[in-house]
Design a protein around this motif. Structure first.
Motif, PDB file in Angstrom:
ATOM      1  N   LYS A 223       0.821  -1.215   0.000  1.00 40.49           N
ATOM      2  CA  LYS A 223       0.000   0.000   0.000  1.00 40.49           C
ATOM      3  C   LYS A 223       0.853   1.263   0.000  1.00 40.49           C
ATOM      4  O   LYS A 223       0.481   2.271  -0.568  1.00 40.49           O
ATOM      5  CB  LYS A 223      -0.924   0.027   1.241  1.00 40.49           C
ATOM      6  N   ASP A 224       1.999   1.194   0.686  1.00 39.51           N
ATOM      7  CA  ASP A 224       2.842   2.384   0.799  1.00 39.51           C
ATOM      8  C   ASP A 224       4.283   1.987   1.107  1.00 39.51           C
ATOM      9  O   ASP A 224       4.548   0.860   1.543  1.00 39.51           O
ATOM     10  CB  ASP A 224       2.312   3.302   1.907  1.00 39.51           C
ATOM     11  N   GLU A 226       7.574   3.630   3.165  1.00 45.79           N
ATOM     12  CA  GLU A 226       8.013   4.707   4.055  1.00 45.79           C
ATOM     13  C   GLU A 226       9.503   4.973   3.818  1.00 45.79           C
ATOM     14  O   GLU A 226      10.345   4.075   3.945  1.00 45.79           O
ATOM     15  CB  GLU A 226       7.789   4.287   5.521  1.00 45.79           C
ATOM     16  N   MET A 258       4.605   1.911  -7.934  1.00 46.66           N
ATOM     17  CA  MET A 258       5.277   1.900  -6.627  1.00 46.66           C
ATOM     18  C   MET A 258       6.413   2.910  -6.556  1.00 46.66           C
ATOM     19  O   MET A 258       6.643   3.515  -5.521  1.00 46.66           O
ATOM     20  CB  MET A 258       5.782   0.495  -6.316  1.00 46.66           C
ATOM     21  N   LYS A 260       6.482   5.713  -7.902  1.00 45.29           N
ATOM     22  CA  LYS A 260       5.901   7.053  -7.719  1.00 45.29           C
ATOM     23  C   LYS A 260       5.803   7.422  -6.246  1.00 45.29           C
ATOM     24  O   LYS A 260       5.874   8.590  -5.880  1.00 45.29           O
ATOM     25  CB  LYS A 260       4.513   7.114  -8.363  1.00 45.29           C
ATOM     26  N   LYS A 261       5.628   6.417  -5.399  1.00 43.27           N
ATOM     27  CA  LYS A 261       5.575   6.662  -3.948  1.00 43.27           C
ATOM     28  C   LYS A 261       6.922   7.191  -3.439  1.00 43.27           C
ATOM     29  O   LYS A 261       7.014   7.751  -2.357  1.00 43.27           O
ATOM     30  CB  LYS A 261       5.205   5.376  -3.190  1.00 43.27           C
TER      31      LYS A 261
END
Length: 415
Positions: A223-224, A226, A258, A260-261
């Motif tokens: 999802k993300d 860090e 991904m 882009k995160k």
């Protein structure tokens, strides 16, 4: 001290990366959003193809593509849509499709493919694996003189690159394929290629990695990510937070979503391909590409696979019956008397191949993130280049001498 490595993506590139990292003593975890039994690594033609030394971004493909792009049954189909990312990618593709750039990429793809074929052979010859692997070469079959001449021009270039290439008449092809009746004028034959049964390898490799202590998290979506001071601190899935010293991004067509995160843009488009499996005996002995139709034929373990098409329609797994029918019709027009049943066509599956604008994958680290190694964008060569990519990934992460120069694959390259 062994490194803790998280591999995002459980396709051929992710599993091969996990294999070579595990071999080097790393503590490896693989996370994938699926059950790891479908997708491009399972539905491809199973080719190991040093013969494919011309990149996807070849000059002639633009002209052909414009002719084909709005016909949903053509070998290349672009779904009309307002998508800024796609337009940027298409512009970069056009910039990359020059004779000079294709020439520069030929020795790179040649050496990369030969390394990968040798690594597959090493795996096969070890006591660990029993997967299907045959080196019979590849027939580029053509119906028209014009296409035959084009293929032989590529073949002659292949001879210059050190490959065994022959121009065969229909009669010579008939000697190789005595159990089928082919409607062709001839074929260009490459003796350098091999073929496999993808599912067979994927299952064996997964089982092997599990016995070696590799952890798998299936049906788990990232999802993300860090990041702090250009270092990935944790990867957040829909079920947990995962921490590692190093992260490998091998998520195929999803990889650019991904990055882009992380504020990193790697141009990538999903190219959908289809496959039809026929379990009844077809009599086909040799892998072949049916040139005018751009369809691939592979005799696999227990069945024959017919695969093809490049559909640029975004990330989706919708099956377009027109495209399945186009593959079936093409195959039946090259192999007289071969019948692909409705049942076989209805069981067709698709996979998304991640395509870069210049036909070369992204392999290596970006200056944006010190503990991220990207391994994505292999287009139709993912299966062929899996082991070589995995080996390079392990060398990058463990700071070892690289088997091949990876500068041409830099995720930071400009188009």
């Amino acid at each position: 001290m062994s490194k803790k490595v998280l591999v995002i993506g459980g396709g051929i590139i992710g599993l091969c990366s996990a294999y070579y990292l595990n071999q080097e003593g790393c503590d490896v975890t693989v996370v994938d959003q699926t059950n790891m039994d479908s997708g491009a690594s399972h539905v491809n033609a199973g080719y190991i193809t040093p013969s494919h030394f011309i990149s996807l971004a070849a000059p002639g493909i633009i002209t052909k593509g414009i002719k084909w792009m709005f016909n949903s049954a053509s070998p290349l189909y672009v779904k009309p849509r307002l998508d800024l990312e796609f337009f940027k990618w298409a512009l970069n593709f056009k910039r990359s499709a020059t004779k000079e750039k294709v020439e520069a990429s030929i020795p790179i793809l040649r050496d990369f493919s030969l390394l990968s074929r040798d690594l597959y052979k090493d795996l096969k010859q070890s006591d660990t694996f029993k997967f299907h692997f045959e080196r019979k070469g590849l027939l580029m079959c053509y119906k028209t003189d014009k296409v035959g001449e084009e293929e032989w021009e590529v073949g002659k270039r292949g001879i210059q690159e050190g490959f065994g290439v022959k121009h065969l008449s229909k009669q010579e092809v008939d000697v190789l394929e005595p159990h089928v009746n082919m409607d062709i004028k001839g074929a260009v034959y490459y003796d350098c290629d091999a073929h496999m049964t993808p599912n067979n390898f994927m299952q064996e490799m997964m089982l092997h990695l599990k016995t070696k202590g590799v952890t798998f998290f299936k049906n788990e979506k990232v999802k993300d990510i860090e990041v702090s001071n250009s270092v990935i601190k944790s990867v957040i899935t829909d079920k947990q937070n995962l921490k590692a010293d190093e992260v490998v991004l091998a998520a195929g067509s999803w990889s650019s979503l991904m990055t882009k995160k992380l504020g990193l843009n790697i141009p990538l488009q999903a190219g959908k391909g289809y496959r039809i499996d026929v379990e009844k005996k077809t009599g086909i002995c040799y892998p072949a590409i049916l040139c005018e139709a751009r369809a691939a034929v592979t005799p696999m373990e227990g069945f024959t696979r017919f695969a093809g098409t490049m559909e640029l329609s975004g990330i989706n797994h919708d099956i377009n019956p027109k495209r399945v029918e186009a593959i079936a019709k093409a195959v039946q027009s090259y192999y007289r008397g071969l019948n692909i049943s409705n049942e076989d066509k209805n069981a067709a599956q698709c996979g998304l191949r991640p395509c870069t604008p210049d036909g070369l994958p992204y392999i290596g680290k970006s200056s944006r993130c010190s503990n991220l190694t990207i391994a994505a964008g292999h287009a139709m060569m993912g299966w062929s280049l899996g082991p070589a990519t995995g080996k390079l990934v392990s060398e990058v992460i463990l700071d070892k001498k690289l088997t091949l120069k990876i500068q041409p694959f830099s995720p930071d390259r400009k188009f």
